[in-house]
Design a protein around this motif. Structure first.
Motif, short mmCIF file in Angstrom:
data_model
loop_
_atom_site.label_atom_id
_atom_site.label_comp_id
_atom_site.label_asym_id
_atom_site.label_seq_id
_atom_site.Cartn_x
_atom_site.Cartn_y
_atom_site.Cartn_z
N ARG A 1 -51.20 -1.78 75.88
CA ARG A 1 -51.92 -2.43 76.98
C ARG A 1 -53.38 -1.97 77.02
O ARG A 1 -54.30 -2.77 77.17
N THR A 2 -53.57 -0.67 76.87
CA THR A 2 -54.93 -0.13 76.92
C THR A 2 -55.79 -0.69 75.78
O THR A 2 -56.93 -1.12 75.99
N THR B 1 -56.36 -4.59 76.13
CA THR B 1 -57.29 -4.86 77.22
C THR B 1 -58.71 -4.49 76.83
O THR B 1 -59.67 -5.23 77.12
N THR B 2 -58.86 -3.35 76.15
CA THR B 2 -60.19 -2.92 75.70
C THR B 2 -60.80 -3.94 74.75
O THR B 2 -61.96 -4.33 74.89
N THR C 1 -61.63 -7.55 76.21
CA THR C 1 -62.72 -7.57 77.20
C THR C 1 -63.98 -6.88 76.69
O THR C 1 -64.86 -6.53 77.48
N GLY D 1 -55.74 -16.31 75.92
CA GLY D 1 -56.61 -15.14 75.84
C GLY D 1 -57.67 -15.23 74.77
O GLY D 1 -58.48 -14.31 74.63
N VAL E 1 -58.45 -14.25 80.98
CA VAL E 1 -57.92 -12.96 80.52
C VAL E 1 -57.25 -12.17 81.64
O VAL E 1 -56.15 -11.63 81.44
N PRO E 2 -57.82 -12.07 82.85
CA PRO E 2 -57.13 -11.33 83.91
C PRO E 2 -55.74 -11.88 84.21
O PRO E 2 -54.78 -11.12 84.41
N LEU F 1 -53.34 -10.99 81.40
CA LEU F 1 -52.92 -9.59 81.47
C LEU F 1 -51.83 -9.38 82.52
O LEU F 1 -50.99 -8.49 82.38
#
Length: 405
Positions: A182-183, A186-187, A190, A284, A293-294, A297
């Motif tokens: 996830r980290t 997401t990185t 974005t 995405g 994207v939000p 997620l």
């Protein structure tokens, strides 16, 4: 049983040859043809032709759900719960996932309250349903689906030998689980434009170096896919995200089932696709369409998974069944030999019979219906004891019905 004419959908990633050839139309087609919808979704219902009439399947079901759906209406209301398609991808589809039932209801109500029109290109939720889906390959079918084992992804990132990837490889190595994925995802998804414009070219250079190396290369398919995606979608962060996903190849007859929250992108190929009767897609990247994207997620399942390729099970009726946990649909394939005896389609209606090779004759009592390649038939709940046989050579058909029937 009645003739069913599919609704043709044209998207940029579609093929100018595959659907036209399948349906016996001139090649190439005027526009890229991506999907044929055989169903009763309000966005594009199929047409039912019988006795000189021509009406949408949606209207047919809505006007008389008891006759058309039978007891299925007790469980799913006055709507056909599945949507059947033929999909033809010449270029990659978007990086996407579908919501769960609860997420779809909340998202649909939220966008309704916000006043976003259902047909707006900025809309995420066009209905309140989840969208589990199954695709069965008609030819070699390529896909990205589900997050790979994080430790194998660490090996891939290190194998590219790109200094800019070191920090990300170490991040995932230190937390090789869903939280680490996830980290990292997401990185990457974005990343500011300036950072992406530095990292992505370096990664692509690393991909080229990797493929030019001697000997067998463990991640050749994954690396080659990243390069291909970058050609179609230059500068897209989805190219980086694709490095986190399983790379799958389906041979004809093999299937892939995707549950809610599974991040995926179909790359190329022709297949029969069946899903819950929904058009909810959270994107995405890797697309000119609306990307949120939000919201993506919120629905993604980051649990790493080794997605099994679905092999059909032989049924007592001679069909090959694709078993999934989805209650909305079931799919069976029949390969009919030339000159063979008629086989009984034992699945109860409501259902759709789709011919994907040759020509099939359906018989019910004294009534017959010819279904040619690329065409289909609607089977209402009132239709029983239907038999099918190949006409003028071997044929292949798919029988779609409600799960559990």
């Amino acid at each position: 049983m009645q003739e069913l004419v599919g609704a043709l959908r044209s998207y940029a990633w579609g093929s100018r040859t595959a659907l036209a050839q399948l349906c016996g139309r001139p090649v190439p087609s005027a526009h890229p043809e991506a999907e044929l919808w055989f169903g009763a979704h309000p966005a594009d219902p199929a047409r039912v032709k019988a006795a000189g009439s021509d009406r949408s399947l949606l209207d047919l079901v809505t006007d008389d759900p008891v006759r058309e759906l039978g007891t299925v209406a007790d469980a799913f209301g006055a709507r056909l719960p599945f949507l059947l398609k033929i999909l033809a991808a010449e270029e990659p589809l978007s990086l996407q996932a579908h919501p769960s039932s609860a997420q779809a209801r909340v998202g649909f109500e939220r966008e309704n309250r916000s006043g976003v029109p259902v047909d707006s290109p900025l809309r995420n939720y066009r209905d309140d349903s989840h969208k589990p889906e199954l695709v069965v390959a008609l030819d070699r079918f390529e896909a990205l689906a589900g997050f790979r084992d994080p430790l194998r992804t660490v090996d891939l990132l290190r194998a590219l030998d790109v200094p800019g990837l070191n920090v990300y490889a170490e991040l995932l190595a230190a937390q090789p689980d869903s939280d680490g994925l996830r980290t990292l995802f997401t990185t990457w998804i974005t990343l500011p434009a300036a950072a992406l414009s530095t990292l992505l070219p370096a990664v692509l250079e690393g991909c080229v170096r990797y493929l030019s190396g001697k000997g067998a290369r463990e991640f050749s398919a994954e690396v080659r896919t990243a390069l291909e995606l970058a050609e179609v979608y230059p500068g897209d962060a989805g190219v980086l995200a694709a490095l986190l996903l399983n790379r799958l190849t389906l041979e004809p007859g093999q299937g892939l089932f995707l549950a809610a929250g599974n991040l995926h992108a179909y790359l190329r190929g022709v297949g029969v696709e069946i899903m819950a009767n929904s058009d909810n897609v959270l994107r995405g990247g890797l697309t000119p369409k609306h990307v949120d994207v939000p919201e993506l997620l919120r629905v993604l399942d980051f649990e790493p998974i080794d997605l099994p390729i679905l092999e059909p099970e032989a049924g007592d009726d001679g069909g090959a069944r694709y078993r999934t946990p989805a209650p909305e649909f079931a799919l069976c394939r029949f390969d009919l030999p030339a000159g063979g005896e008629p086989i009984a389609l034992t699945d109860a209606g409501p259902g759709i019979v789709l011919c994907t090779e040759g020509t099939v004759e359906l018989a019910q009592g004294g009534h017959t219906l010819t279904v040619r390649c690329g065409s289909a038939a609607w089977i209402s709940a009132a239709d029983t004891d239907i038999k099918a046989r190949a006409v003028d050579g071997p044929a292949q058909l798919f029988s779609a019905c409600v799960g559990g029937n």
